[in-house]
Design a protein around this motif. Structure first.
Motif, PDB file in Angstrom:
ATOM      1  N   MET A 142     -91.984  89.129   0.630  1.00 34.80           N
ATOM      2  CA  MET A 142     -93.195  88.933   0.519  1.00 34.80           C
ATOM      3  C   MET A 142     -93.812  90.042   1.157  1.00 34.80           C
ATOM      4  SD  MET A 142     -94.054  85.771   2.952  1.00 34.80           S
ATOM      5  CE  MET A 142     -95.928  85.649   2.928  1.00 34.80           C
ATOM      6  N   PHE A 143     -93.961  90.308   0.067  1.00 32.68           N
ATOM      7  CA  PHE A 143     -95.779  91.422   0.325  1.00 32.68           C
ATOM      8  C   PHE A 143     -95.837  91.927   1.889  1.00 32.68           C
ATOM      9  CE2 PHE A 143     -96.621  93.082  -3.954  1.00 32.68           C
ATOM     10  CZ  PHE A 143     -96.849  91.808  -4.271  1.00 32.68           C
ATOM     11  N   GLY A 144     -95.935  92.619   1.830  1.00 34.52           N
ATOM     12  CA  GLY A 144     -95.900  93.397   3.522  1.00 34.52           C
ATOM     13  C   GLY A 144     -95.288  94.973   3.756  1.00 34.52           C
ATOM     14  N   THR A 145     -95.137  95.459   4.764  1.00 34.63           N
ATOM     15  CA  THR A 145     -94.340  96.348   5.125  1.00 34.63           C
ATOM     16  C   THR A 145     -93.339  96.584   4.817  1.00 34.63           C
ATOM     17  OG1 THR A 145     -96.372  97.657   6.932  1.00 34.63           O
ATOM     18  CG2 THR A 145     -94.568  98.567   6.471  1.00 34.63           C
ATOM     19  N   THR A 146     -92.725  97.604   4.148  1.00 31.66           N
ATOM     20  CA  THR A 146     -91.459  97.961   3.374  1.00 31.66           C
ATOM     21  C   THR A 146     -90.788  98.995   3.784  1.00 31.66           C
ATOM     22  OG1 THR A 146     -92.046  96.159   1.624  1.00 31.66           O
ATOM     23  CG2 THR A 146     -89.403  96.225   2.116  1.00 31.66           C
ATOM     24  N   SER A 147     -89.437  99.574   4.520  1.00 32.02           N
ATOM     25  CA  SER A 147     -89.060 100.535   4.669  1.00 32.02           C
ATOM     26  C   SER A 147     -88.519 100.486   2.995  1.00 32.02           C
ATOM     27  CB  SER A 147     -87.559 100.600   5.124  1.00 32.02           C
ATOM     28  OG  SER A 147     -86.881  99.932   4.918  1.00 32.02           O
ATOM     29  N   SER A 148     -88.392 100.006   2.183  1.00 32.69           N
ATOM     30  CA  SER A 148     -87.579 100.631   0.947  1.00 32.69           C
ATOM     31  C   SER A 148     -88.191 100.052   0.012  1.00 32.69           C
ATOM     32  CB  SER A 148     -86.436 100.728   0.879  1.00 32.69           C
ATOM     33  OG  SER A 148     -85.779 101.039  -0.521  1.00 32.69           O
TER      34      SER A 148
ATOM     35  N   LYS B 288    -103.442 108.568  -6.715  1.00 27.96           N
ATOM     36  CA  LYS B 288    -102.290 107.971  -5.178  1.00 27.96           C
ATOM     37  C   LYS B 288    -101.544 108.218  -6.036  1.00 27.96           C
ATOM     38  CE  LYS B 288    -104.755 105.554  -1.927  1.00 27.96           C
ATOM     39  NZ  LYS B 288    -105.086 105.405  -0.740  1.00 27.96           N
ATOM     40  N   MET B 289    -100.304 108.725  -5.495  1.00 32.69           N
ATOM     41  CA  MET B 289     -98.604 108.523  -5.747  1.00 32.69           C
ATOM     42  C   MET B 289     -98.284 107.685  -4.634  1.00 32.69           C
ATOM     43  SD  MET B 289     -95.810 111.289  -6.003  1.00 32.69           S
ATOM     44  CE  MET B 289     -95.743 111.878  -4.439  1.00 32.69           C
ATOM     45  N   TRP B 290     -97.369 106.657  -5.137  1.00 36.01           N
ATOM     46  CA  TRP B 290     -96.662 105.751  -4.189  1.00 36.01           C
ATOM     47  C   TRP B 290     -94.744 105.741  -4.049  1.00 36.01           C
ATOM     48  CZ3 TRP B 290     -96.680  99.428  -6.120  1.00 36.01           C
ATOM     49  CH2 TRP B 290     -96.235  99.057  -4.126  1.00 36.01           C
ATOM     50  N   ASP B 291     -94.097 105.978  -3.057  1.00 33.65           N
ATOM     51  CA  ASP B 291     -93.293 106.572  -2.963  1.00 33.65           C
ATOM     52  C   ASP B 291     -92.362 105.144  -2.800  1.00 33.65           C
ATOM     53  OD1 ASP B 291     -90.549 106.662  -2.210  1.00 33.65           O
ATOM     54  OD2 ASP B 291     -90.629 108.948  -2.174  1.00 33.65           O
ATOM     55  N   LEU B 292     -91.390 104.097  -3.576  1.00 36.95           N
ATOM     56  CA  LEU B 292     -91.463 102.901  -3.103  1.00 36.95           C
ATOM     57  C   LEU B 292     -90.564 102.939  -2.668  1.00 36.95           C
ATOM     58  CD1 LEU B 292     -92.049 101.628  -7.234  1.00 36.95           C
ATOM     59  CD2 LEU B 292     -93.221 101.199  -5.077  1.00 36.95           C
TER      60      LEU B 292
ATOM     61  N   SER C 118     -89.793 104.745   0.343  1.00 38.85           N
ATOM     62  CA  SER C 118     -89.990 105.605   1.873  1.00 38.85           C
ATOM     63  C   SER C 118     -91.703 103.868   1.720  1.00 38.85           C
ATOM     64  CB  SER C 118     -90.777 107.009   1.718  1.00 38.85           C
ATOM     65  OG  SER C 118     -92.188 106.652   1.150  1.00 38.85           O
ATOM     66  N   ASN C 119     -92.442 103.389   0.793  1.00 36.61           N
ATOM     67  CA  ASN C 119     -93.452 102.470   0.578  1.00 36.61           C
ATOM     68  C   ASN C 119     -94.657 103.680   1.346  1.00 36.61           C
ATOM     69  OD1 ASN C 119     -95.120 100.170   0.136  1.00 36.61           O
ATOM     70  ND2 ASN C 119     -94.356  99.492   1.997  1.00 36.61           N
ATOM     71  N   GLN C 120     -94.791 104.755   0.909  1.00 38.93           N
ATOM     72  CA  GLN C 120     -95.960 105.303   1.502  1.00 38.93           C
ATOM     73  C   GLN C 120     -96.756 106.022   0.368  1.00 38.93           C
ATOM     74  OE1 GLN C 120     -96.448 105.744   4.846  1.00 38.93           O
ATOM     75  NE2 GLN C 120     -94.379 104.349   5.312  1.00 38.93           N
ATOM     76  N   ALA C 121     -98.003 105.941   0.710  1.00 43.16           N
ATOM     77  CA  ALA C 121     -98.670 106.497  -0.302  1.00 43.16           C
ATOM     78  C   ALA C 121     -99.661 107.462  -0.263  1.00 43.16           C
ATOM     79  CB  ALA C 121     -99.722 105.309  -1.282  1.00 43.16           C
ATOM     80  N   THR C 122     -99.429 108.865  -1.206  1.00 43.64           N
ATOM     81  CA  THR C 122    -100.766 109.900  -0.733  1.00 43.64           C
ATOM     82  C   THR C 122    -101.747 109.904  -1.705  1.00 43.64           C
ATOM     83  OG1 THR C 122     -99.065 111.148  -2.036  1.00 43.64           O
ATOM     84  CG2 THR C 122     -98.780 111.233   0.316  1.00 43.64           C
ATOM     85  N   GLN C 123    -102.342 110.478  -1.548  1.00 49.52           N
ATOM     86  CA  GLN C 123    -103.680 110.779  -2.851  1.00 49.52           C
ATOM     87  C   GLN C 123    -103.452 112.122  -3.669  1.00 49.52           C
ATOM     88  OE1 GLN C 123    -107.283 112.053  -0.642  1.00 49.52           O
ATOM     89  NE2 GLN C 123    -107.923 112.833  -3.577  1.00 49.52           N
ATOM     90  N   VAL C 124    -103.736 112.224  -5.147  1.00 48.16           N
ATOM     91  CA  VAL C 124    -102.129 113.976  -6.158  1.00 48.16           C
ATOM     92  C   VAL C 124    -103.991 113.941  -6.223  1.00 48.16           C
ATOM     93  CG1 VAL C 124    -100.532 113.179  -5.441  1.00 48.16           C
ATOM     94  CG2 VAL C 124    -101.594 111.551  -6.703  1.00 48.16           C
TER      95      VAL C 124
END
Length: 365
Positions: free
Chosen positions: A1-7, A109-113, A115-121
């Motif tokens: 399911m959607f949610g916080t995922t480490s990878s 934004k760039m979403w690193d799948l 680490s599941n982290q998104a940063t503004q670019v």
């Protein structure tokens, strides 16, 4: 399911034996497979990874979601990221591990799948309508087009654009197939860019269509080089346009996404072409429209290959996976008929269709 995922995902290769049985009902007239948990508002873009059968979809509910599409065609929700306002476009990094999003909050934004982290670019002075990753031999960057009438190029290692080009008008749609980029703007502007070395304007093209453009998609020649584009308008018409046509007759337009008229007493309803995608395997194309239908076309034979049954709502966007055997399309309200036709109880749907045979070009006699 959607949610916080480490990878968000691991390594998965695209399979050759996709899809099992399909279910059908009134809301699914083409008997295609539904993607799980598509979101709560209209889908603005659907994009398959260039490396594997992972799908992302951006939405007007401010979110972008990622699924793994299994061999059976079933979708497994992997992860989700958000903007503070609707996400208007998305694209993949060429390595298949990152996704870029363009938002109405004026940022990309760039979403690193992994680490599941998104940063503004990236940042603009108005909503960002388009984003495209450029992988050139001597550089790589993100290209963003905005309603602030600028096209900007971003080296992800620095916070300011390496280049900003004046569009003269608001960016409405764009596409990139290196070394070519093309942008359409308000007031029917069409600008072609060459992307080798430093991106620069190549030419401005007078629109072959009478009404405002809605979408654009670059096509390739038999040597896999970008050679022209298909342009869709609000008037149910598509233009096939070569950048350097060998014969002026190579450029042509055709009608689509209109109701059939069999008698002179009938009035034809005309619908917007919302998206165009070229099949990477066959070079044929798909169009989707406000009429709730998708159609497949062979531009070289100037022939329609297929038209779908009508969905209950418009089809807002579409695409193909990297091998060209899965067609993805999103059904949801596009506001073409105004607010009075909006039904908040009818949620968007994303469908997957096994399509390789349907997109094969017609045999030339």
């Amino acid at each position: 399911m959607f949610g916080t995922t480490s990878s968000a995902f691991g390594a998965t290769s695209a399979g050759s034996s996709l899809f099992g049985s399909t279910a059908t009902n009134a809301a699914n007239p083409n008997k295609d497979l539904e993607v799980s948990q598509p979101g709560d508002d209209t889908i603005s873009s659907v994009q398959f990874s260039p490396k594997a059968n992972f799908l992302v979809a951006s939405s007007w509910d401010n979110n972008i979601r990622c699924w793994e599409i299994q061999q059976t065609g079933q979708s497994v929700a992997k992860a989700m990221q958000s903007h503070t306002k609707p996400i208007l476009d998305s694209c993949w990094h060429d390595d298949g591990t990152k996704v870029f999003t363009a938002g109405a909050d004026n940022m990309a934004k760039m979403w690193d799948l992994q680490s599941n982290q998104a940063t503004q670019v990236a940042q603009h002075d108005a909503p960002i309508k388009t984003c495209h990753w450029i992988q050139a031999p001597n550089y790589q960057c993100l290209m963003t087009g905005s309603w602030d009438k600028s096209l900007r190029f971003w080296d992800l290692r620095q916070p300011t654009p390496v280049l900003s080009l004046d569009l003269k008008e608001r960016c409405y749609s764009a596409d990139v197939v290196y070394p070519m980029g093309v942008v359409t703007t308000a007031q029917k502007g069409i600008i072609v860019y060459q992307l080798e070395n430093t991106p620069s304007e190549f030419k401005r093209i007078e629109s072959p269509l009478k009404y405002q453009h809605r979408c654009i998609s670059i096509f390739r020649d038999k040597k896999n080089a970008p050679t022209g584009f298909a342009l869709g308008s609000v008037e149910g018409r598509v233009a096939i346009q070569y950048i350097n046509p060998q014969n002026p007759r190579d450029n042509f337009t055709f009608k689509c996404h209109r109701t059939d008229v069999t008698t002179t007493a009938q009035t034809q309803d005309i619908f917007a072409v919302n998206d165009i995608a070229f099949n990477p395997q066959h070079g044929t194309l798909a169009t989707v429209g406000s009429d709730g239908r998708f159609s497949f076309w062979d531009k070289d034979a100037r022939t329609k290959l297929k038209t779908s049954e009508q969905c209950q709502q418009p089809i807002t966007c579409c695409g193909f996976n990297s091998t060209g055997d899965i067609f993805v399309y999103a059904v949801g309200y596009d506001w073409a008929k105004g607010h009075e036709y909006f039904n908040p109880q009818t949620k968007p749907v994303i469908y997957l269709r096994k399509c390789s045979d349907e997109l094969k070009p017609r045999n030339k006699k």
